[in-house]
Design a protein around this motif. Sequence first.
Motif, mmCIF file in Angstrom:
data_model
loop_
_atom_site.group_PDB
_atom_site.id
_atom_site.type_symbol
_atom_site.label_atom_id
_atom_site.label_comp_id
_atom_site.label_asym_id
_atom_site.label_seq_id
_atom_site.Cartn_x
_atom_site.Cartn_y
_atom_site.Cartn_z
ATOM 1 N N ASP A 137 0.835 -1.197 0.000
ATOM 2 C CA ASP A 137 0.000 0.000 0.000
ATOM 3 C C ASP A 137 0.871 1.250 0.000
ATOM 4 O OD1 ASP A 137 -2.406 1.552 0.276
ATOM 5 O OD2 ASP A 137 -1.913 1.793 2.402
ATOM 6 N N PHE A 138 0.909 1.951 -1.126
ATOM 7 C CA PHE A 138 1.613 3.231 -1.210
ATOM 8 C C PHE A 138 0.665 4.317 -0.720
ATOM 9 C CE2 PHE A 138 3.869 0.636 -4.279
ATOM 10 C CZ PHE A 138 5.196 0.975 -4.047
ATOM 11 N N TRP A 139 1.112 5.101 0.256
ATOM 12 C CA TRP A 139 0.247 6.081 0.890
ATOM 13 C C TRP A 139 1.082 7.244 1.407
ATOM 14 C CZ3 TRP A 139 0.027 7.317 6.272
ATOM 15 C CH2 TRP A 139 0.985 6.655 7.049
ATOM 16 N N ALA A 140 0.418 8.242 1.976
ATOM 17 C CA ALA A 140 1.092 9.381 2.606
ATOM 18 C C ALA A 140 0.158 10.006 3.635
ATOM 19 C CB ALA A 140 1.478 10.421 1.560
ATOM 20 N N SER A 141 0.741 10.639 4.627
ATOM 21 C CA SER A 141 -0.048 11.259 5.701
ATOM 22 C C SER A 141 -0.912 12.408 5.183
ATOM 23 C CB SER A 141 0.874 11.777 6.802
ATOM 24 O OG SER A 141 1.704 12.820 6.302
ATOM 25 N N TRP A 142 -0.484 13.047 4.105
ATOM 26 C CA TRP A 142 -1.194 14.210 3.547
ATOM 27 C C TRP A 142 -2.238 13.816 2.497
ATOM 28 C CZ3 TRP A 142 -0.028 13.470 -1.421
ATOM 29 C CH2 TRP A 142 1.218 12.916 -1.744
ATOM 30 N N CYS A 143 -2.379 12.517 2.229
ATOM 31 C CA CYS A 143 -3.269 12.028 1.178
ATOM 32 C C CYS A 143 -4.631 11.644 1.762
ATOM 33 C CB CYS A 143 -2.612 10.834 0.487
ATOM 34 S SG CYS A 143 -3.697 9.902 -0.599
ATOM 35 N N GLY A 144 -5.646 12.464 1.509
ATOM 36 C CA GLY A 144 -6.988 12.203 2.030
ATOM 37 C C GLY A 144 -7.543 10.836 1.647
ATOM 38 N N PRO A 145 -7.501 10.453 0.367
ATOM 39 C CA PRO A 145 -8.011 9.125 -0.006
ATOM 40 C C PRO A 145 -7.240 7.980 0.660
ATOM 41 C CG PRO A 145 -7.878 10.534 -1.939
ATOM 42 C CD PRO A 145 -7.207 11.270 -0.807
ATOM 43 N N CYS A 146 -5.951 8.195 0.915
ATOM 44 C CA CYS A 146 -5.156 7.166 1.603
ATOM 45 C C CYS A 146 -5.664 6.966 3.024
ATOM 46 C CB CYS A 146 -3.680 7.564 1.664
ATOM 47 S SG CYS A 146 -2.879 7.812 0.075
ATOM 48 N N ILE A 147 -5.892 8.062 3.719
ATOM 49 C CA ILE A 147 -6.375 8.008 5.101
ATOM 50 C C ILE A 147 -7.787 7.412 5.126
ATOM 51 C CG2 ILE A 147 -6.899 9.365 7.168
ATOM 52 C CD1 ILE A 147 -3.831 9.170 6.343
ATOM 53 N N LYS A 148 -8.594 7.764 4.144
ATOM 54 C CA LYS A 148 -9.961 7.243 4.056
ATOM 55 C C LYS A 148 -9.975 5.716 3.864
ATOM 56 C CE LYS A 148 -14.267 7.962 1.560
ATOM 57 N NZ LYS A 148 -14.927 8.609 0.444
ATOM 58 N N GLU A 149 -8.957 5.173 3.232
ATOM 59 C CA GLU A 149 -8.860 3.733 2.970
ATOM 60 C C GLU A 149 -8.427 2.937 4.208
ATOM 61 O OE1 GLU A 149 -8.740 0.414 0.053
ATOM 62 O OE2 GLU A 149 -9.669 2.377 0.043
ATOM 63 N N GLN A 150 -7.836 3.588 5.192
ATOM 64 C CA GLN A 150 -7.274 2.888 6.344
ATOM 65 C C GLN A 150 -8.286 2.049 7.141
ATOM 66 O OE1 GLN A 150 -5.021 5.936 8.380
ATOM 67 N NE2 GLN A 150 -3.325 5.735 6.937
ATOM 68 N N PRO A 151 -9.530 2.486 7.334
ATOM 69 C CA PRO A 151 -10.477 1.602 8.039
ATOM 70 C C PRO A 151 -10.710 0.267 7.313
ATOM 71 C CG PRO A 151 -11.276 3.850 8.080
ATOM 72 C CD PRO A 151 -10.086 3.827 7.158
ATOM 73 N N THR A 152 -10.732 0.295 5.993
ATOM 74 C CA THR A 152 -10.873 -0.950 5.223
ATOM 75 C C THR A 152 -9.658 -1.839 5.443
ATOM 76 O OG1 THR A 152 -12.199 0.154 3.531
ATOM 77 C CG2 THR A 152 -11.148 -1.917 2.899
ATOM 78 N N LEU A 153 -8.474 -1.236 5.424
ATOM 79 C CA LEU A 153 -7.254 -2.006 5.639
ATOM 80 C C LEU A 153 -7.212 -2.591 7.052
ATOM 81 C CD1 LEU A 153 -4.577 0.175 3.809
ATOM 82 C CD2 LEU A 153 -6.029 -1.647 2.900
#
Length: 163
Positions: A57-73
């Motif tokens: 999972d490529f992500w970043a702290s500043w990425c809204g969609p990345c943070i939004k995906e975290q509950p699924t993960l």
Amino acid sequence: MKKTLLVLGFLCCVITSSKAQVVGVDVGNIAPEIELPDTKGNVVSLSSFRGALVLVDFWASWCGPCIKEQPTLLKLHNAYPEKLFIYGVSMDTKKPLWTGAIAKGKLPWTNVSDLKYWSSPVVSAYMLQSVPLNFLIDKNGIILAKNIHGKALEDMVNGLLTK
């Protein structure tokens, strides 16, 4: 007759060689190796997870969609703690932002970063252009899916792990 045998031999070579797997980022390719330090500075290689299903999972702290995906993960991680491993690759450049996002999201899986952002060799190996981006990799290191999120990711993981 010799010409026919020569053509058949050539076709046989072409067909068998075209099925060879290559390292790359397309579905069916062998995932490129990643070796980056975790939050404690220990280098963790992607290949150390061979034998299990892995979500890179490529992500970043500043990425809204990345943070939004975290509950699924988190849901998937908690449902299959010994069968699915998540290998988070942060694109952050500042360690406090990266580690703060991990703490805030309570992300228990392996998180790595070289804090180089887009100049990281991993970016070119995975042809990363934006985040979020992920790759679902089988126990042999073969890419099963890429850029799969939300319900589609849940359904695929559930299907693979409840057989």
